[in-house]
Design a protein around this motif. Sequence first.
Motif, short mmCIF file in Angstrom:
data_model
loop_
_atom_site.label_atom_id
_atom_site.label_comp_id
_atom_site.label_asym_id
_atom_site.label_seq_id
_atom_site.Cartn_x
_atom_site.Cartn_y
_atom_site.Cartn_z
N PHE C 58 51.88 40.27 101.92
CA PHE C 58 50.51 39.85 102.26
C PHE C 58 50.21 40.05 103.75
CE2 PHE C 58 49.59 38.08 98.10
CZ PHE C 58 48.21 38.20 98.05
N LYS C 61 47.35 42.41 104.96
CA LYS C 61 45.93 42.08 105.20
C LYS C 61 45.85 40.61 105.60
CE LYS C 61 41.38 43.28 104.01
NZ LYS C 61 40.61 44.49 103.66
N SER C 63 43.59 38.64 106.66
CA SER C 63 42.46 37.82 106.20
C SER C 63 42.64 37.37 104.75
CB SER C 63 41.13 38.58 106.35
OG SER C 63 41.08 39.70 105.48
N HIS C 64 43.53 38.03 104.02
CA HIS C 64 43.87 37.58 102.67
C HIS C 64 45.09 36.65 102.70
CE1 HIS C 64 41.79 41.31 100.61
NE2 HIS C 64 40.99 40.65 101.40
N ARG C 66 45.89 34.43 104.83
CA ARG C 66 45.60 33.03 105.18
C ARG C 66 45.12 32.21 103.98
NH1 ARG C 66 43.43 36.04 109.74
NH2 ARG C 66 45.01 35.93 111.38
N PRO C 67 44.04 32.61 103.27
CA PRO C 67 43.61 31.75 102.16
C PRO C 67 44.59 31.77 100.99
CG PRO C 67 42.28 33.75 102.27
CD PRO C 67 43.12 33.73 103.51
N PHE C 68 45.33 32.88 100.82
CA PHE C 68 46.29 32.92 99.71
C PHE C 68 47.32 31.81 99.88
CE2 PHE C 68 50.26 34.30 97.76
CZ PHE C 68 49.85 34.68 96.49
N GLN C 70 47.15 29.21 101.95
CA GLN C 70 46.52 27.89 102.06
C GLN C 70 46.24 27.31 100.67
OE1 GLN C 70 42.95 27.86 104.49
NE2 GLN C 70 42.40 25.80 103.76
N TYR C 71 45.75 28.21 99.79
CA TYR C 71 45.49 27.79 98.39
C TYR C 71 46.81 27.38 97.73
CZ TYR C 71 42.03 28.00 94.51
OH TYR C 71 41.12 27.71 93.53
N PRO E 67 40.22 27.15 100.68
CA PRO E 67 40.78 28.51 100.57
C PRO E 67 40.02 29.37 99.57
CG PRO E 67 42.22 26.90 99.49
CD PRO E 67 41.17 26.11 100.23
N GLN E 70 37.17 30.72 101.57
CA GLN E 70 37.68 31.56 102.67
C GLN E 70 38.16 32.91 102.12
OE1 GLN E 70 40.76 29.64 105.00
NE2 GLN E 70 41.32 31.57 106.01
N TYR E 71 38.84 32.86 100.99
CA TYR E 71 39.31 34.10 100.33
C TYR E 71 38.10 34.94 99.92
CZ TYR E 71 43.39 36.38 98.05
OH TYR E 71 44.44 37.22 97.71
N ALA E 74 36.48 36.61 102.88
CA ALA E 74 37.26 37.75 103.36
C ALA E 74 37.06 38.97 102.47
CB ALA E 74 38.75 37.38 103.42
N ASP E 78 35.55 41.47 105.12
CA ASP E 78 36.60 42.25 105.80
C ASP E 78 37.09 43.37 104.87
OD1 ASP E 78 38.66 43.13 107.43
OD2 ASP E 78 40.05 41.54 106.75
N TRP E 172 43.73 48.31 97.87
CA TRP E 172 44.15 46.91 97.99
C TRP E 172 42.96 45.98 97.73
CZ3 TRP E 172 48.76 44.27 99.28
CH2 TRP E 172 48.60 42.92 99.61
#
Lengths: 207, 207, 207, 207, 207, 207
Positions: C58, C61, C63-64, C66-68, C70-71, E67, E70-71, E74, E78, E172
Amino acid sequence: MSDDPETDDDRTSGDRTGDPPMTNFPVPDIEDLPEDLRERIEEETERAGFTPNVFRAFGYKPSHFRPFFQYHDALVEDTPLDREEVEMIVVTVSGVNDCLYCVVAHGALCRFYSERPKLADQLATNHRAADLSERRRAMLDFAVKLTEKPGRVTDDDLAALRDAGLSDEEIWDVGSVTAFFNLSNRMASMADMRPNDEFYDFAREME
Amino acid sequence: MSDDPETDDDRTSGDRTGDPPMTNFPVPDIEDLPEDLRERIEEETERAGFTPNVFRAFGYKPSHFRPFFQYHDALVEDTPLDREEVEMIVVTVSGVNDCLYCVVAHGALCRFYSERPKLADQLATNHRAADLSERRRAMLDFAVKLTEKPGRVTDDDLAALRDAGLSDEEIWDVGSVTAFFNLSNRMASMADMRPNDEFYDFAREME
Amino acid sequence: MSDDPETDDDRTSGDRTGDPPMTNFPVPDIEDLPEDLRERIEEETERAGFTPNVFRAFGYKPSHFRPFFQYHDALVEDTPLDREEVEMIVVTVSGVNDCLYCVVAHGALCRFYSERPKLADQLATNHRAADLSERRRAMLDFAVKLTEKPGRVTDDDLAALRDAGLSDEEIWDVGSVTAFFNLSNRMASMADMRPNDEFYDFAREME
Amino acid sequence: MSDDPETDDDRTSGDRTGDPPMTNFPVPDIEDLPEDLRERIEEETERAGFTPNVFRAFGYKPSHFRPFFQYHDALVEDTPLDREEVEMIVVTVSGVNDCLYCVVAHGALCRFYSERPKLADQLATNHRAADLSERRRAMLDFAVKLTEKPGRVTDDDLAALRDAGLSDEEIWDVGSVTAFFNLSNRMASMADMRPNDEFYDFAREME
Amino acid sequence: MSDDPETDDDRTSGDRTGDPPMTNFPVPDIEDLPEDLRERIEEETERAGFTPNVFRAFGYKPSHFRPFFQYHDALVEDTPLDREEVEMIVVTVSGVNDCLYCVVAHGALCRFYSERPKLADQLATNHRAADLSERRRAMLDFAVKLTEKPGRVTDDDLAALRDAGLSDEEIWDVGSVTAFFNLSNRMASMADMRPNDEFYDFAREME
Amino acid sequence: MSDDPETDDDRTSGDRTGDPPMTNFPVPDIEDLPEDLRERIEEETERAGFTPNVFRAFGYKPSHFRPFFQYHDALVEDTPLDREEVEMIVVTVSGVNDCLYCVVAHGALCRFYSERPKLADQLATNHRAADLSERRRAMLDFAVKLTEKPGRVTDDDLAALRDAGLSDEEIWDVGSVTAFFNLSNRMASMADMRPNDEFYDFAREME
């Protein structure tokens, strides 16, 4: 730690004491079996160090025990396929059929014969995610199609195996191992056969 | 009449001269087979009046021929199930698996043993459209589930068979016939085994 | 031993040297990642003793990433479900989706948190073949249905979970873990993420 | 002979006395039908030597009877396809849809028009196991795809038919026969229409 | 007009008064949510002119809300993909998963960003029936396969995307949008989230 | 805005100029059609304000046009079902079969007759997510099963409809509408019939 009152029951099945050979049919004592069955079982027990539960389970019906293991033995002994290849097919087919007994028991054999400790988990989950030679990828693709959609197999599928270098007899044997474990998976699922504890972590050590 | 130049070729396969036992593997001459295979084949030929092609086909590999027919014989001889019931399961399972050889060959046996000339066509197409006793409907529902989704069979399914009056051994045997023909259907499809012409219209006469 | 020239290549992937984090996309060096990613990775590496490959993958990327994670962290930390139960759902769902990375990596966690060394193999193959409390069987049945046929889930399915004793929040969380790993399994399959060697035999020892 | 008390009930349906036209809806007497329906039925009865049950069954709703048979008649009369080819499509589609009435009734017509007594059983079970010209194999492959996955048919599939030599109108008609029997199969299954006994063994004699 | 007494109840859901955000879990008042959630919701409400129900629904669990969005943000911000392309993938995937909320809400966004008022209905029903560039057809074929059969995606599928001109990062991101909505569809189905009335006819006007 | 050179082509299909009636077969001019077809088409054009493309498409073969529309007219005119109910079944079945023409054209009719502007999108996506009376839910459940698995429909399924209050004739008609649109969906998919632009946003206004 769970506070679920049923958790304790759950956990007992993780004990070394082990699972019964099968839960949906009664399992006869080995000493009550016919002589030839007892001999075959003793031979296997000596080789493996324990009695694989499928032997105990098929003791339920001796007239089925005999051809089941005779067929099995022919598949692994009278074939130009590597034993490693045979076990790779078994694990892949059993994964498709969601058969716990065969995935775990033959997963152990697959690790042992291939000397690749990760291979069985890869094949049981998804043979497309394993690193395979072209020959073996073709074998396993064929085994999966013959398992999932037997009526859609045509001579094009056999031609693909020939292109990957397999002889007629190798193709027959790939198909036979696949077909036999489509029998075996269904017997194990119907009877709720349980893999011996020994199989789960057999031959997992990496170098 | 078609003006398609290939039509004539199509039509030849309707001749009494008959289809070869299988097209995807070579078929050995009977006289070249080991003694015990020849004896088993002669016995069957005498009983049926012709040699069912599955015997010729399995001659390709004697070490598989032996347990295949031994298992088969145990399924029809050592069982509390009627032979009629066994053949009903075979035809139903083979219909699900789209297996031409087994639908046609065992369709003939199903008509013969049941003395119901329409039954095999009904079961091969859709056992839900046949008039069946509750016991037999339960047996065939189970055989279809074990064929289509072996990993989804649970003790609830076995309980339904017990509710329909089946004993433990009968359940084992229903499952075993189903499992064996999941092997057999795959061998016949892979090898492209062809039913003998004699099977197609055997035992069709109505009273 | 096979004489297939590609066999040797096959075998190398069994070495301790290990698989790359993923094969379908480039994997950035950890030191080239943003500060917050490096910190999250270091924290995980310290906890596990190695860097799970999904973190490396991961990194492709941020920006992916982080939420991945965090979730993921919310699913295991902010929930009335046992961690053991969460991992049971993950392994079951990943088995249905044939996802090698998640079956192997979360299989290790499932063994660790459940202290049942056989449980992960059972769930990955077929949760119906595992010995489970009624509550957990209901959870996993729901997770499988939501995975396989999301559009067929109705309030009847939620009622079954309530009957098995789950609270609203527990149901939301069972569904959320299932949904998240339907994302995760697809990312891992698409990227061809490879489980670290360490996961395969982690926490397998029986008492 | 079975000792199952329900066997006798089973057996009665094998009698020549025959099955009712359908079991899920009442079947009106022919003399109570509107004049035009009676005429169409008499015409068919004269041609066939008996009244096919689908005519009796559709008498339930005359406003459906009329377009159903008008459509059917157009499909077999106003087409560049051989009647043999039309019946081959019907039997193949009906086999895929597990429709007893259509497999048995059109199986008889397929044998009659093709003069190939084994063809219908082959197509009903698995058209891939029949010996077919390239043109007919392409037609049946298309019919099966349009039956099983109508939304996945694209112009690539039509191109394959053109490559096999079919004209635009032939393609329209192959699709139309397939579509019509997807209607017909569903009506027969819903109503539980039963094939007349005469269809089962019609035109089976080999030369 | 129906005389069915339940019809009136049926009809009320067609009123502008609108559906609740979801029916299977309680929906907290916006003012009771944490500050950061309220801010994110206000921002969306200002942009859209109303509060999309998925924001209200995820308020149920703030640690998942954060998240999730946020996901999502992104994925649309992005990325080298057009927003139009992102929404095309979302609608196609949500159609495969039969997810009402996502088909209707993202159908509106798809119409808006593509300026093609018919596109969303085409993709939700069957992307094969839409007029698409080769690039987009390849993207959507991939999204459907990754949704339906994640374990069957191999590097051949990625190669097809590269052949259609997609960069690594685009691939991706196509996969990530697909994976994320496989999460999102399951949350919406489980919770029975309801699309706001505003989405149904948003951006439908043709020029 | 995309820089994809094919995007412009994509967009043209959103113009009001509209799609052709079908793309896989030639579409005859209305004035070249037989008198009775022209009359039927004029009648429909007057009623709708435009000529629905299915009429133009079936002009390809007048002998099919006639029974197709006669059957259709009987289904909507000679039935105890509400027209609203008929269109609900059509949209649901067409959604299952992924048929663009029928989803969009009958979606318009469903909105018009039900006066529920959101209903068609709900049914086309997932009838389980619509608010329905018990009667209508039972009707649609049956229509879906008869569409997806015609051979699995048994008298138990008809009993469920009777329990929901449907008469014999209503059941016959629910089945007939379902069966007819299994024909219609396949014709539209095979021919690549395109819905007229007018259908897309017809009857969408909410009160």
